[in-house]
Design an enzyme around this catalytic site. Structure first.
Site, short mmCIF file in Angstrom:
data_model
loop_
_atom_site.label_atom_id
_atom_site.label_comp_id
_atom_site.label_asym_id
_atom_site.label_seq_id
_atom_site.Cartn_x
_atom_site.Cartn_y
_atom_site.Cartn_z
N GLU A 175 0.86 -1.19 0.00
CA GLU A 175 0.00 0.00 0.00
C GLU A 175 0.90 1.24 0.00
OE1 GLU A 175 -2.40 2.81 -0.13
OE2 GLU A 175 -3.53 0.93 0.13
N ASP A 204 -6.10 -4.19 -5.98
CA ASP A 204 -7.22 -3.61 -5.23
C ASP A 204 -6.94 -2.12 -5.07
OD1 ASP A 204 -9.28 -2.98 -3.55
OD2 ASP A 204 -8.57 -4.17 -1.85
#
EC number: 2.5.1.16
Length: 283
Positions: A107, A158
């Site tokens: 991330e 994602d």
């Protein structure tokens, strides 16, 4: 932050989707503006740079559809990469599988993880503490570039909608690099935008994956908080996909813990491609 309610809207091509509620958190990180709002119907919801990412009410429409078509069809112990996914929903669905050996979550914005753990802890819960999970604060594109060939069995993309810092996650070159680091029978699973609100991006994703991988399949379902409500997920592999040949006992077990996904739902969702998309892909 305040007990005063307000409207927070996502704007797209002359339309908008808004939630009214209390703003629980608002901050601009190194990469984006982050807002958490609490709405009477959708519960707590996360917005990044003016785009709705998730809400407690409908997040399982998204996360279950991204994860289970891929993982329920994998038979062997697997290494998993999640690019993005800072809200933790994809991690939560992955840790349901005992055959997962390792999960790398990459991330770029650490603030998203911190805020999700504090304000949206209902999403991932104890999944954040799973021993198989390693969190890396890094650029997903750079992570893939430095990963050795054939390292991962499943890759989940994602990510948020295309923006200044996420555009490369939708590029042909990035998908090609993902193909390189996948095991020969590995699966790439990516959110592939809305065929309605983001039609051109959706078409480009599908064409790129079709060009790079031997086979790709797209499923369609609903994420009510997203523009137009209809969304898509695409699964690709350099070998024949076996998304309809799941381990029955495992499917039954996983289905019991799902609110949205089951095998019948999945099989129908893979047959929902709008004809206008079919025509453009064939042109």
């Amino acid at each position: 932050m305040t007990d005063i309610t307000t409207w927070i809207d996502e704007y797209h091509k002359g339309s908008r989707f808004g939630l009214n509620g209390k703003i629980l958190f608002k901050k601009t990180s190194k990469y984006q503006e982050i807002i958490v709002i609490e709405n009477e119907y959708y519960g707590k919801a996360l917005m990044l740079d003016g785009c709705w990412m998730t809400s407690l009410k409908d997040e399982k429409y998204y996360h279950e559809c991204l994860v289970h078509p891929a993982l329920s069809s994998i038979d062997e112990k697997s290494n998993v990469l999640i690019i993005g996914g800072g809200d933790g929903g994809t991690v939560r669905e992955c840790v349901k599988y005992s055959k997962i050996s390792k999960i790398d979550l990459v991330e770029i914005d650490e603030e998203v993880i911190k805020i999700s753990k504090k304000f949206l802890k209902e999403i991932a819960g104890e999944a954040w503490n799973d021993k198989r999970l390693e969190i890396h604060i890094d650029d997903g594109v750079k992570w893939v570039e430095k990963t050795k060939d054939n390292f991962y069995d499943v890759i989940f993309i994602d990510c948020s909608d295309p923006s200044e810092f996420s555009n490369l996650l939708f590029s042909h070159s990035f998908y090609k690099e993902c193909e390189r680091i996948l095991a020969p029978s590995g699966i790439l699973a990516t959110q592939s935008e809305s065929p309605e609100s983001f039609k051109n991006i959706h078409i480009n994703i599908l064409k790129s994956l079709k060009n790079i991988f031997k086979v790709s399949e797209t499923m369609y379902s609903f994420v009510p908080i997203y523009p137009s409500g209809i969304w898509s997920w695409t699964f690709a592999s350099s070998e024949d996909l076996s998304l309809s040949k799941q381990n029955y006992d495992e499917v039954v077990k996983i289905e019991k813990g799902c609110e949205i996904w089951n095998l019948n739902f999945q099989n129908a969702a893979f047959k929902m491609m709008p004809n206008k998309i079919v025509k453009e892909l064939d042109s």
